[in-house]
Design a protein around this motif. Structure first.
Motif, PDB file in Angstrom:
ATOM      1  N   VAL A 114       6.352   6.072   5.830  1.00 24.73           N
ATOM      2  CA  VAL A 114       7.671   6.109   5.221  1.00 24.73           C
ATOM      3  C   VAL A 114       7.785   7.450   4.520  1.00 24.73           C
ATOM      4  N   MET A 115       8.831   8.187   4.866  1.00 26.53           N
ATOM      5  CA  MET A 115       9.052   9.494   4.244  1.00 26.53           C
ATOM      6  C   MET A 115      10.303   9.440   3.391  1.00 26.53           C
ATOM      7  N   GLU A 116      10.215  10.059   2.242  1.00 32.60           N
ATOM      8  CA  GLU A 116      11.365  10.212   1.358  1.00 32.60           C
ATOM      9  C   GLU A 116      11.421  11.670   0.942  1.00 32.60           C
ATOM     10  N   THR A 117      12.543  12.285   1.198  1.00 34.24           N
ATOM     11  CA  THR A 117      12.762  13.706   0.913  1.00 34.24           C
ATOM     12  C   THR A 117      11.592  14.575   1.369  1.00 34.24           C
ATOM     13  N   GLY A 118      11.135  14.307   2.587  1.00 35.28           N
ATOM     14  CA  GLY A 118      10.108  15.145   3.203  1.00 35.28           C
ATOM     15  C   GLY A 118       8.681  14.841   2.793  1.00 35.28           C
ATOM     16  N   ARG A 119       8.468  13.808   2.003  1.00 31.48           N
ATOM     17  CA  ARG A 119       7.111  13.457   1.564  1.00 31.48           C
ATOM     18  C   ARG A 119       6.764  12.053   2.027  1.00 31.48           C
ATOM     19  N   ILE A 120       5.521  11.864   2.452  1.00 33.48           N
ATOM     20  CA  ILE A 120       5.057  10.539   2.832  1.00 33.48           C
ATOM     21  C   ILE A 120       4.809   9.752   1.557  1.00 33.48           C
ATOM     22  N   THR A 121       5.512   8.637   1.417  1.00 35.74           N
ATOM     23  CA  THR A 121       5.380   7.816   0.218  1.00 35.74           C
ATOM     24  C   THR A 121       4.618   6.521   0.476  1.00 35.74           C
ATOM     25  N   LEU A 122       4.581   6.068   1.716  1.00 35.76           N
ATOM     26  CA  LEU A 122       3.849   4.849   2.076  1.00 35.76           C
ATOM     27  C   LEU A 122       3.328   5.007   3.492  1.00 35.76           C
TER      28      LEU A 122
END
Length: 147
Positions: A114-122
């Protein structure tokens, strides 16, 4: 170019016979066989997506990246495309899938991010992510259970 010409373009670097792989693509996408003579630009959106996948498969890749294969397609066509993605993977191809339809993507994914604003968060298996309450709330349209 016709459907058949598009398939051949997908294998332009190959020097071997294309007949077996063309048959394989037509087995995966019977609709393309029916339309092998038709100009690709006159196909429906779903048929064009099928042709794009088949054309990529003609190069015999070990890994195939699919970017939003469901974009703009009717729900019934989306299900068909994801059935094909499962089948291609079942036949030994690794698929890197970038998809905003989180529900469909997580149902086919062995592993997901899961990516949020270009970062993997999960990250986790598709099943783990589909069952994650944060993912459900943010991406699957399901409200969190209130305690």
């Amino acid at each position: 170019m016709t459907v058949l010409e598009n398939l051949k373009v997908g294998a332009y670097l190959r020097k071997d016979s294309l007949d077996e792989d063309i048959r394989w693509c037509y087995d995966l996408f019977p609709r393309l066989k029916e339309r092998s003579w038709q100009l690709a630009g006159t196909l429906s959106g779903g048929e064009q997506q099928m042709l794009a996948i088949a054309r990529a498969l003609m190069s015999r890749p070990d890994v195939i990246m699919m970017d939003e294969p469901s974009l703009g397609l009717a729900p019934i066509v989306v299900r068909g495309v994801f059935d094909i993605i499962r089948e291609i993977n079942r036949q030994g191809k690794t698929i890197l899938l970038v998809e905003q339809n989180a529900n469909m993507a997580l149902n086919v994914a062995h592993h997901g991010y899961v990516m949020e604003t270009g970062r993997i968060t999960l990250s986790g298996t598709g099943k783990e992510l589909a069952e994650n309450e944060s993912v459900k709330a943010a991406y699957l349209g399901k409200a969190r259970n209130k305690k």
